[in-house]
Design an enzyme around this catalytic site. Structure first.
Site, short mmCIF file in Angstrom:
data_model
loop_
_atom_site.label_atom_id
_atom_site.label_comp_id
_atom_site.label_asym_id
_atom_site.label_seq_id
_atom_site.Cartn_x
_atom_site.Cartn_y
_atom_site.Cartn_z
N GLU A 177 0.83 -1.22 0.00
CA GLU A 177 0.00 0.00 0.00
C GLU A 177 0.86 1.26 0.00
O GLU A 177 1.30 1.71 1.06
CB GLU A 177 -0.93 0.02 1.22
CG GLU A 177 -1.81 1.27 1.26
CD GLU A 177 -2.68 1.37 2.50
OE1 GLU A 177 -2.46 0.61 3.45
OE2 GLU A 177 -3.57 2.24 2.51
N LYS A 219 -2.71 -2.25 -2.87
CA LYS A 219 -3.73 -1.37 -2.29
C LYS A 219 -3.34 0.04 -2.69
O LYS A 219 -2.31 0.57 -2.26
CB LYS A 219 -3.77 -1.52 -0.77
CG LYS A 219 -4.75 -0.58 -0.09
CD LYS A 219 -5.16 -1.09 1.27
CE LYS A 219 -6.04 -0.09 2.00
NZ LYS A 219 -6.70 -0.67 3.16
P1 13P Z 1 -9.17 4.25 4.77
O1 13P Z 1 -10.08 3.56 3.79
O2 13P Z 1 -9.89 4.82 5.96
O3 13P Z 1 -8.23 5.21 4.09
O4 13P Z 1 -8.24 3.11 5.41
C1 13P Z 1 -7.78 2.10 4.63
C2 13P Z 1 -6.49 1.64 5.16
O5 13P Z 1 -6.36 0.52 5.58
C3 13P Z 1 -5.36 2.57 5.14
O6 13P Z 1 -4.18 1.87 5.38
#
Ligand code: 13P
Length: 336
Positions: A177, A219
């Site tokens: 991510e 992600k």
């Molecule tokens: P949000 O969808 O609230 O941005 O969180 C997702 C997430 O896991 C961020 O690391």
């Protein structure tokens, strides 16, 4: 675990019409969420809240997995059923956040690098024993006048690749991510450039570290104007720019891409995902891994009266899962 099993899990995570619920807020982050609705940040409240979410009837209809925090993966329902058992029995894959959060990048004021590689091999082995099938590591890329620097992007992508390789060694699917933050007044074109540069660096690092893309999930953050930009892009522009950026930088061998919500409203997060899936087909399934956009309505209700509103809060979670599941198929309609 074999390579084939990593691939199977990655594909299950992005099964048609399904996505991930991110409930891996650290104790500091959940404090901010609880403070916002007047709930004391005790271990029991955190456990009870996560139990409410995870026992939502029909959750697995549209949810393939849930990302947990270190404390949560060790917790159980009030009746004593470990959360991981409850999830596996319901067909929901347990995931685990393994990074230690973003810290200031020395030499680059205002920029962040995510830490947590020390001891990660042993922690992953323990999480695998506890039932984790996938993991998450979040890097944070900030847009500002002189940011992000190439150094910040490279340092974060290098750490993401080392984390991903360790996950696969432990038989755990890495969710990588690199979040480009929505904070700032930049327009959508700047977000596009930064996101593309970040993703190119990420996939280059993953390649250098022998990470198997077929057993990896991205992600991603959407390509979107900064929160304070006077020049907000509409839903179709966000969808078109995000898809264009992903096509320019993400190999087709990746089994799937899920999005974070990043501070978007519930409706915007769903509408953007839906619009992206309406302009497909794409090389990969595009789905969701929302935290706030899955939970915020339910948290508000639950906080008002934990006992009385328990079932209604769960209905809200189920509804958000259904709407986002439809959006993952490009079949969502506002108000449906
Ligand atoms: P949000 O969808 O609230 O941005 O969180 C997702 C997430 O896991 C961020 O690391």
């Amino acid at each position: 675990m074999s390579i084939e099993q990593l691939e199977i899990i990655a594909q299950q995570m992005v099964a048609p019409g399904k996505g991930i619920i991110a409930i891996d807020e650290s104790n500091n982050t959940i404090k901010k969420r609880f403070d916002g609705v007047g709930v004391p940040n005790t271990e029991e409240n955190r456990r009870a809240y996560r139990e409410m979410l995870l026992t939502t009837p029909g959750l697995s209809d549209h949810i393939s997995g849930a990302i947990l925090y270190d404390e949560t993966i060790r917790q159980s329902t009030k009746a004593g059923v470990p959360f991981t058992k409850l999830m596996l029995d319901a067909g929901i894959l347990p995931g685990i956040k393994v990074d230690k959060g973003p810290f200031p990048l020395a030499g680059y004021p205002g920029e962040l690098v995510t830490e947590g590689l020390d001891g990660l091999r042993d922690r992953l082995a323990e999480y695998a024993r506890l039932g984790a099938k996938f993991a998450k590591w979040r890097a944070v890329i900030t847009i500002a006048d002189d940011a992000p620097s190439g150094t910040c992007i490279e340092a974060n992508c290098h750490a993401l690749a080392r984390y991903a390789a360790l996950c696969q060694e432990a038989g755990i699917v890495p969710m990588v991510e690199p979040e480009v933050l929505m904070d700032g007044a930049h327009d959508i074109d700047v977000c596009y450039e930064v996101t593309e540069a970040t993703l190119r660096s990420l996939f280059s690092s993953l390649y250098e570290h022998n990470v198997l893309l077929e057993g990896t999930i991205l992600k991603a953050s959407m390509v979107i104007a900064g929160k304070d930009s006077p020049d907000q892009a509409d839903t179709d522009e966000v969808a078109e720019a995000t898809v264009r950026c992903l096509r320019a930088s993400v190999p087709a061998s990746l089994p799937g891409i899920v999005f974070l919500s990043g501070g978007q409203s519930d409706e915007a997060a769903t509408a953007h995902l839906n619009a992206m899936n309406q302009i497909g087909p794409h090389p990969w399934p595009l789905s969701f891994s929302y935290g706030r956009a899955m939970q915020q309505a339910a948290l508000k209700l639950w906080a008002q009266d934990m006992a009385k509103n328990f079932a209604d809060a769960q209905k809200t979670v189920a509804q958000r899962a259904r709407e986002n599941g439809l959006a993952a198929l490009g079949q969502w309609k506002k108000g449906a």
